[in-house]
Motif scaffolding. Structure first.
Motif, mmCIF file in Angstrom:
data_model
loop_
_atom_site.group_PDB
_atom_site.id
_atom_site.type_symbol
_atom_site.label_atom_id
_atom_site.label_comp_id
_atom_site.label_asym_id
_atom_site.label_seq_id
_atom_site.Cartn_x
_atom_site.Cartn_y
_atom_site.Cartn_z
ATOM 1 N N ARG A 199 36.611 47.743 65.932
ATOM 2 C CA ARG A 199 38.000 47.351 65.699
ATOM 3 C C ARG A 199 38.145 45.835 65.652
ATOM 4 O O ARG A 199 38.989 45.318 64.905
ATOM 5 C CB ARG A 199 38.902 47.909 66.799
ATOM 6 N N THR A 200 37.370 45.132 66.447
ATOM 7 C CA THR A 200 37.514 43.675 66.538
ATOM 8 C C THR A 200 36.228 42.926 66.225
ATOM 9 O O THR A 200 36.204 41.702 66.309
ATOM 10 C CB THR A 200 37.977 43.260 67.945
ATOM 11 N N MET A 201 35.163 43.648 65.869
ATOM 12 C CA MET A 201 33.860 43.039 65.638
ATOM 13 C C MET A 201 33.265 43.533 64.329
ATOM 14 O O MET A 201 33.629 44.597 63.825
ATOM 15 C CB MET A 201 32.892 43.364 66.785
ATOM 16 N N VAL A 202 32.316 42.773 63.804
ATOM 17 C CA VAL A 202 31.533 43.193 62.652
ATOM 18 C C VAL A 202 30.134 42.610 62.807
ATOM 19 O O VAL A 202 29.970 41.526 63.380
ATOM 20 C CB VAL A 202 32.174 42.724 61.327
ATOM 21 N N CYS A 203 29.130 43.345 62.340
ATOM 22 C CA CYS A 203 27.748 42.867 62.408
ATOM 23 C C CYS A 203 27.279 42.409 61.036
ATOM 24 O O CYS A 203 27.694 42.938 60.002
ATOM 25 C CB CYS A 203 26.806 43.973 62.890
ATOM 26 N N ALA A 204 26.375 41.436 61.027
ATOM 27 C CA ALA A 204 25.747 40.980 59.789
ATOM 28 C C ALA A 204 24.329 40.521 60.109
ATOM 29 O O ALA A 204 24.085 39.902 61.143
ATOM 30 C CB ALA A 204 26.542 39.845 59.156
ATOM 31 N N GLY A 205 23.410 40.841 59.213
ATOM 32 C CA GLY A 205 22.014 40.440 59.404
ATOM 33 C C GLY A 205 21.079 41.436 58.746
ATOM 34 O O GLY A 205 21.504 42.472 58.228
ATOM 35 N N LEU A 206 19.785 41.107 58.766
ATOM 36 C CA LEU A 206 18.763 42.026 58.257
ATOM 37 C C LEU A 206 18.410 42.967 59.396
ATOM 38 O O LEU A 206 17.487 42.719 60.175
ATOM 39 C CB LEU A 206 17.540 41.231 57.772
ATOM 40 N N GLN A 207 19.143 44.054 59.494
ATOM 41 C CA GLN A 207 19.101 44.909 60.672
ATOM 42 C C GLN A 207 17.704 45.395 61.001
ATOM 43 O O GLN A 207 17.282 45.367 62.159
ATOM 44 C CB GLN A 207 20.060 46.092 60.486
ATOM 45 N N SER A 208 16.925 45.830 60.014
ATOM 46 C CA SER A 208 15.605 46.395 60.295
ATOM 47 C C SER A 208 14.501 45.347 60.340
ATOM 48 O O SER A 208 13.458 45.565 60.963
ATOM 49 C CB SER A 208 15.259 47.455 59.246
ATOM 50 N N LEU A 209 14.721 44.209 59.688
ATOM 51 C CA LEU A 209 13.677 43.190 59.592
ATOM 52 C C LEU A 209 13.909 42.000 60.500
ATOM 53 O O LEU A 209 12.959 41.362 60.964
ATOM 54 C CB LEU A 209 13.569 42.688 58.139
ATOM 55 N N ALA A 240 18.001 36.700 65.571
ATOM 56 C CA ALA A 240 17.244 37.177 64.409
ATOM 57 C C ALA A 240 16.222 38.255 64.761
ATOM 58 O O ALA A 240 15.199 38.386 64.101
ATOM 59 C CB ALA A 240 16.557 36.008 63.711
ATOM 60 N N GLU A 241 16.511 39.056 65.789
ATOM 61 C CA GLU A 241 15.597 40.117 66.187
ATOM 62 C C GLU A 241 15.874 41.400 65.399
ATOM 63 O O GLU A 241 17.041 41.745 65.174
ATOM 64 C CB GLU A 241 15.741 40.419 67.683
ATOM 65 N N PRO A 242 14.833 42.128 64.976
ATOM 66 C CA PRO A 242 15.058 43.427 64.328
ATOM 67 C C PRO A 242 15.841 44.351 65.249
ATOM 68 O O PRO A 242 15.611 44.391 66.462
ATOM 69 C CB PRO A 242 13.634 43.955 64.089
ATOM 70 N N GLY A 243 16.782 45.085 64.679
ATOM 71 C CA GLY A 243 17.571 46.017 65.477
ATOM 72 C C GLY A 243 18.696 45.392 66.246
ATOM 73 O O GLY A 243 19.432 46.091 66.957
ATOM 74 N N HIS A 244 18.868 44.074 66.129
ATOM 75 C CA HIS A 244 19.950 43.395 66.844
ATOM 76 C C HIS A 244 20.598 42.351 65.938
ATOM 77 O O HIS A 244 20.401 41.147 66.128
ATOM 78 C CB HIS A 244 19.432 42.742 68.133
ATOM 79 N N PRO A 245 21.374 42.792 64.949
ATOM 80 C CA PRO A 245 22.053 41.833 64.067
ATOM 81 C C PRO A 245 23.097 41.034 64.832
ATOM 82 O O PRO A 245 23.543 41.437 65.916
ATOM 83 C CB PRO A 245 22.704 42.727 63.008
ATOM 84 N N GLY A 246 23.496 39.896 64.280
ATOM 85 C CA GLY A 246 24.533 39.096 64.907
ATOM 86 C C GLY A 246 25.872 39.807 64.892
ATOM 87 O O GLY A 246 26.192 40.550 63.963
ATOM 88 N N VAL A 247 26.658 39.592 65.945
ATOM 89 C CA VAL A 247 27.985 40.193 66.046
ATOM 90 C C VAL A 247 29.027 39.083 65.878
ATOM 91 O O VAL A 247 28.950 38.040 66.516
ATOM 92 C CB VAL A 247 28.191 40.908 67.391
#
Length: 262
Positions: A199-209, A240-247
């Motif tokens: 509702r108040t957040m969005v993720c962006a990044g290369l999620q798997s890489l 920049a860790e795989p599986g942890h995109p920026g919020v």
């Protein structure tokens, strides 16, 4: 929860800068005049003009940044920095071009909660108006299209290029795709870094890489889609860790409240 902010004041010496974009390329405030640094020389020293967060010029006298930039992560209390400035037009923080404009007042979204990092947005009011042509428009209240999974976005900031303490003084940018809410909710279901709330957040990044991300010190900086401010660098696990995109703060959820401060 790992906030993408500066080092605590107790650890910040003139030689200890904040951190920034991982996996990006150089950028310029000439091309992106709305990109500003939020600074306090008395706390963070002179070597990087006192920068500890980023921000976006959204009107001649107003800058959007992250609410948590105005708080002490250790105590959870608001921080009073008498020399709080916004630096306009300075690509290289080791230089002196541009302006260091005093901040005369601050507004934090009344629903902001440091414990959950929801509603992580603040507005800084500048002592002197800036060129209206330098303003970046904001996303509309309730907009959804800019947050669709796979949408190309760009994040800007200063500092650590690799997440390992490599600190440049120049502005950088990196392109990151938006990540689906369901994916981000699974990545940040629970744990020490916090829980994701679409509702108040969005993720962006290369999620798997991994490999492309904001990092500490980029807090408050812009996430831009199609020439509009759609997000604010907020938090994440590591950099920049795989599986942890920026919020990022989902600005469309609070755009009307922010516009009410302009």
């Amino acid at each position: 929860m790992v906030l993408f902010a500066a080092l605590p004041a107790a650890l910040a010496t003139p030689a200890t800068p904040a951190a920034a974009i991982v996996g990006g390329v150089r950028a310029s405030t000439t091309d992106h005049p709305w990109m500003v640094a939020v600074a306090s020389r008395s706390v963070y020293g002179d070597s990087r003009s006192g920068q500890f967060c980023g921000g976006t010029l959204v009107s001649p006298t107003k800058v959007v940044t992250a609410a948590h930039c105005l708080y002490d992560e250790t105590t959870g209390e608001r921080v009073n920095r008498p020399d709080l400035d916004v630096i306009v037009g300075r690509t290289d923080l080791a230089g002196s071009v541009g302006q260091e404009v005093p901040v005369v007042s601050t507004w934090v979204d009344p629903d902001y909660a440091m414990s959950t990092n929801e509603w992580d947005v603040a507005v800084l009011t500048l002592a002197e108006p800036q060129d209206p042509s330098s303003v970046l428009p904001m996303v509309a209240q309730g907009a959804t299209a800019p947050y669709a999974a796979g949408t190309a976005a760009t994040v800007f900031g200063w500092g650590d290029l690799r997440g390992n303490g490599t600190y440049p003084t120049t502005l950088h940018q990196v392109q990151v795709p938006m990540v689906a809410d369901s994916t981000c909710a699974a990545d940040y279901h629970s744990g020490p870094s916090g829980s994701y709330d679409g509702r108040t957040m969005v993720c962006a990044g290369l999620q798997s890489l991994g490999g492309r991300d904001a990092c500490q010190g980029d807090s408050g900086g812009p996430l831009v889609v199609a020439g509009r401010l759609v997000g604010v660098v907020s938090w994440g696990e590591g950099c920049a860790e795989p599986g942890h995109p920026g919020v990022y703060t989902r600005l469309a959820a609070m755009a009307d409240a922010v516009r009410g401060q302009l």
